[in-house]
Design a protein around this motif. Structure first.
Motif, PDB file in Angstrom:
ATOM      1  N   LEU A   7      -7.627  19.890  96.226  1.00 36.09           N
ATOM      2  CA  LEU A   7      -7.057  21.339  96.004  1.00 36.09           C
ATOM      3  C   LEU A   7      -6.196  21.662  97.056  1.00 36.09           C
ATOM      4  CD1 LEU A   7      -7.606  23.934  94.544  1.00 36.09           C
ATOM      5  CD2 LEU A   7      -9.558  24.608  96.106  1.00 36.09           C
ATOM      6  N   ASP A  10      -2.922  20.204  95.479  1.00 30.97           N
ATOM      7  CA  ASP A  10      -2.326  20.587  94.508  1.00 30.97           C
ATOM      8  C   ASP A  10      -1.708  22.027  94.606  1.00 30.97           C
ATOM      9  OD1 ASP A  10      -3.411  18.661  93.237  1.00 30.97           O
ATOM     10  OD2 ASP A  10      -5.175  19.260  92.229  1.00 30.97           O
ATOM     11  N   LEU A  11      -2.490  22.731  95.481  1.00 32.20           N
ATOM     12  CA  LEU A  11      -1.824  24.205  95.719  1.00 32.20           C
ATOM     13  C   LEU A  11      -0.537  24.020  96.279  1.00 32.20           C
ATOM     14  CD1 LEU A  11      -3.101  27.165  95.538  1.00 32.20           C
ATOM     15  CD2 LEU A  11      -3.739  27.019  97.774  1.00 32.20           C
ATOM     16  N   TRP A  14       1.706  23.054  93.564  1.00 32.51           N
ATOM     17  CA  TRP A  14       1.932  24.273  92.391  1.00 32.51           C
ATOM     18  C   TRP A  14       2.885  25.397  93.146  1.00 32.51           C
ATOM     19  CZ3 TRP A  14      -0.521  29.331  92.486  1.00 32.51           C
ATOM     20  CH2 TRP A  14      -0.505  29.672  91.308  1.00 32.51           C
TER      21      TRP A  14
ATOM     22  N   THR B 107      -2.056  17.500  88.502  1.00 35.95           N
ATOM     23  CA  THR B 107      -1.674  18.888  89.085  1.00 35.95           C
ATOM     24  C   THR B 107      -0.400  19.403  88.233  1.00 35.95           C
ATOM     25  OG1 THR B 107      -0.397  18.105  90.626  1.00 35.95           O
ATOM     26  CG2 THR B 107      -2.878  18.573  90.946  1.00 35.95           C
ATOM     27  N   ASP B 112      -3.443  22.195  84.295  1.00 33.71           N
ATOM     28  CA  ASP B 112      -3.967  22.470  85.638  1.00 33.71           C
ATOM     29  C   ASP B 112      -3.063  23.547  86.261  1.00 33.71           C
ATOM     30  OD1 ASP B 112      -5.820  20.502  85.424  1.00 33.71           O
ATOM     31  OD2 ASP B 112      -4.503  18.944  86.474  1.00 33.71           O
ATOM     32  N   ARG B 113      -2.020  23.523  85.955  1.00 38.14           N
ATOM     33  CA  ARG B 113      -1.188  24.797  86.635  1.00 38.14           C
ATOM     34  C   ARG B 113      -1.495  26.054  86.090  1.00 38.14           C
ATOM     35  NH1 ARG B 113       3.709  21.786  85.417  1.00 38.14           N
ATOM     36  NH2 ARG B 113       4.355  23.471  83.900  1.00 38.14           N
ATOM     37  N   LEU B 116      -4.653  27.073  87.956  1.00 42.60           N
ATOM     38  CA  LEU B 116      -4.214  27.522  89.169  1.00 42.60           C
ATOM     39  C   LEU B 116      -3.927  28.903  89.239  1.00 42.60           C
ATOM     40  CD1 LEU B 116      -2.714  24.422  91.316  1.00 42.60           C
ATOM     41  CD2 LEU B 116      -4.834  25.618  91.654  1.00 42.60           C
ATOM     42  N   PHE B 120      -5.587  31.673  90.895  1.00 42.01           N
ATOM     43  CA  PHE B 120      -5.128  32.385  92.095  1.00 42.01           C
ATOM     44  C   PHE B 120      -4.851  33.703  91.717  1.00 42.01           C
ATOM     45  CE2 PHE B 120      -1.125  33.492  94.455  1.00 42.01           C
ATOM     46  CZ  PHE B 120      -1.308  33.050  95.759  1.00 42.01           C
ATOM     47  N   LEU B 166     -10.754  30.645  95.962  1.00 36.66           N
ATOM     48  CA  LEU B 166      -9.884  29.898  94.582  1.00 36.66           C
ATOM     49  C   LEU B 166     -10.803  28.699  94.011  1.00 36.66           C
ATOM     50  CD1 LEU B 166      -7.357  29.491  93.230  1.00 36.66           C
ATOM     51  CD2 LEU B 166      -6.629  28.051  95.136  1.00 36.66           C
ATOM     52  N   LEU B 170     -11.575  28.667  90.319  1.00 35.98           N
ATOM     53  CA  LEU B 170     -11.365  27.222  89.504  1.00 35.98           C
ATOM     54  C   LEU B 170     -12.641  26.833  88.571  1.00 35.98           C
ATOM     55  CD1 LEU B 170      -8.868  25.742  91.779  1.00 35.98           C
ATOM     56  CD2 LEU B 170      -8.225  27.019  89.321  1.00 35.98           C
TER      57      LEU B 170
END
Lengths: 231, 184
Positions: A7, A10-11, A14, B107, B112-113, B116, B120, B166, B170
């Protein structure tokens, strides 16, 4: 790689993908908008602004106390400065006023008028002669001396500079005077005195420049010194 | 002219020096604001507010080496303020990044984005700020603590709670993949 590690990775990826870091086209506008404002004067910031926020672990309570101390010091400083400003703004007093330094003494001896310097011990006869002079009094500015001169017609008044020059003696005379009542006017141009003329007691004003004596239109009961004269 | 001199001159009212400082830092600050607020217009407002505050308070900045951390802090605070003031404003979401994904694993997939993004956005602004500053701006936990004026342990736990939040969001989205969550 566990779930948590994934995670976090990935964060980070991203964020990098979506941040799209590039210089925005409104940069110049921001500069113009910011710089048209007025900056805070440097003195309005507490010492070590950034150090205090980033480095020193100051508790809020201590911060408040420190600020209170700073404010108190500033207030005390402002009060002191205001006091100094007020005193300094006062008009300077003319020569007859203000603190006087040590100067000459004057006295009468053997019918003459003398001055004496306590610093040097020097004695100077400033008015001499056959006349009987007595009761010298310094003017308030320390530059002139009035004295009484006994004569067969009464008491005249003499005025003389501290160095003996500028002698003026009145032509008119009072039958007698109360020598303790002699009082200089603040401007050193006249003296007031209680005395008798033509059988009546009154207050007289004697001009130190031309020697004229003038009867003041006030009823004499008891003369008190000092007296302020507006000639 | 080095940064220390620029800061000194800008702190004395030099517009050109300030413009140079803005030029050197605005890309990073704008990205931070965009990531936290997820809205270009709000990010612009926040960046502008941050620089106005920076210009006003530059005379009080005693340590020019702290300029970067100071600007980051001003930006985060501006983001919080902007978010509070415009909480009811609809958020515009930019789903089309200008640059292509740089990592080719799972990712980088759109799905996946999007997950997120939605997860988020369910975090509060404080949590987003901590995550952005740590995982994007590269601030260490001690640096976060110093910048946010909180103890080191608090910074560590705040970062941990943001990550946990987070993760929970998710997981919730995994259970209900339809975008029914309330946007920030």
């Amino acid at each position: 790689m566990n779930h948590a590690d994934r995670l976090e990775r990935d964060l980070a990826v991203w964020f990098t993908e979506t941040a799209m870091p590039s210089k925005p086209d409104y940069t110049d506008e921001i500069v113009r908008e910011a710089t048209r404002r007025r900056q805070r004067p440097r003195w309005t910031f507490a010492p070590a602004w950034v150090h205090g926020r980033f480095a020193l672990p100051v508790t809020p309570g201590r911060t408040r106390i420190a600020w209170a101390a700073v404010v108190l010091v500033l207030v005390a400083l402002a009060v002191a400065l205001a006091a100094v400003a007020i005193v300094a703004s006062q008009p300077k007093l003319p020569p007859p006023f203000g603190l006087a330094g040590n100067g000459l003494l004057s006295y009468a001896q053997g019918g003459d008028i003398y001055t004496f310097d306590p610093e040097t011990g020097k004695e100077t006869a400033i008015v001499t002669g056959p006349d009987e002079d007595h009761d010298p009094r310094w003017s308030l500015d320390g530059r002139r001396i009035v004295f009484a001169r006994a004569s067969v017609v009464g008491t005249r008044f003499g005025f003389v500079n501290a160095d003996g020059g500028g002698l003026v003696v009145t032509t008119d005379a009072l039958q007698d005077i109360d020598s303790d009542s002699i009082a200089w006017a603040p401007d050193s141009r006249a003296v007031a005195v209680a005395g008798t003329m033509n059988g009546g007691r009154a207050i007289f004003m004697v001009n130190a420049t031309n020697g004229q004596i003038r009867l003041l239109p006030v009823e004499y009961t008891e003369f008190a010194v000092p007296i302020v004269i507006n000639d | 002219m080095d940064q220390r001199e620029l800061v000194d001159r800008a702190g004395r009212g030099d517009h050109d020096a300030f413009a140079l400082l803005v030029d050197q830092s605005i890309t990073q600050l704008e990205a931070v604001a965009r990531l936290i607020l997820r809205d270009p217009e709000l990010a612009r407002d926040a960046v502008q507010d941050a620089y106005i505050r920076a210009w006003r308070d530059l005379p009080g900045l005693r340590d020019p080496d702290r300029l970067g951390a100071w600007l980051n802090r001003l930006t985060v605070n501006a983001c919080l303020d902007v978010h509070r003031k415009r909480r009811r404003r609809p958020i515009e979401v930019d789903l089309s990044p200008a640059s292509p994904p740089t990592v080719g694993d799972h990712t980088s997939s759109i799905a996946d984005r999007d997950q997120l993004e939605r997860g988020f956005r369910r975090l509060n602004t404080d949590q987003r700020a901590v995550l952005v500053l740590h995982y994007f701006a590269g601030m260490s936990v001690p640096e976060l603590a110093a910048m946010l004026e909180i103890p080191l342990g608090t910074a560590q736990s705040r970062l941990g709670r943001a990550l946990a939040g987070l993760r929970a969001e998710l997981a919730a989205l995994d259970r209900d993949p339809l975008p029914g969550g309330q946007p920030a």
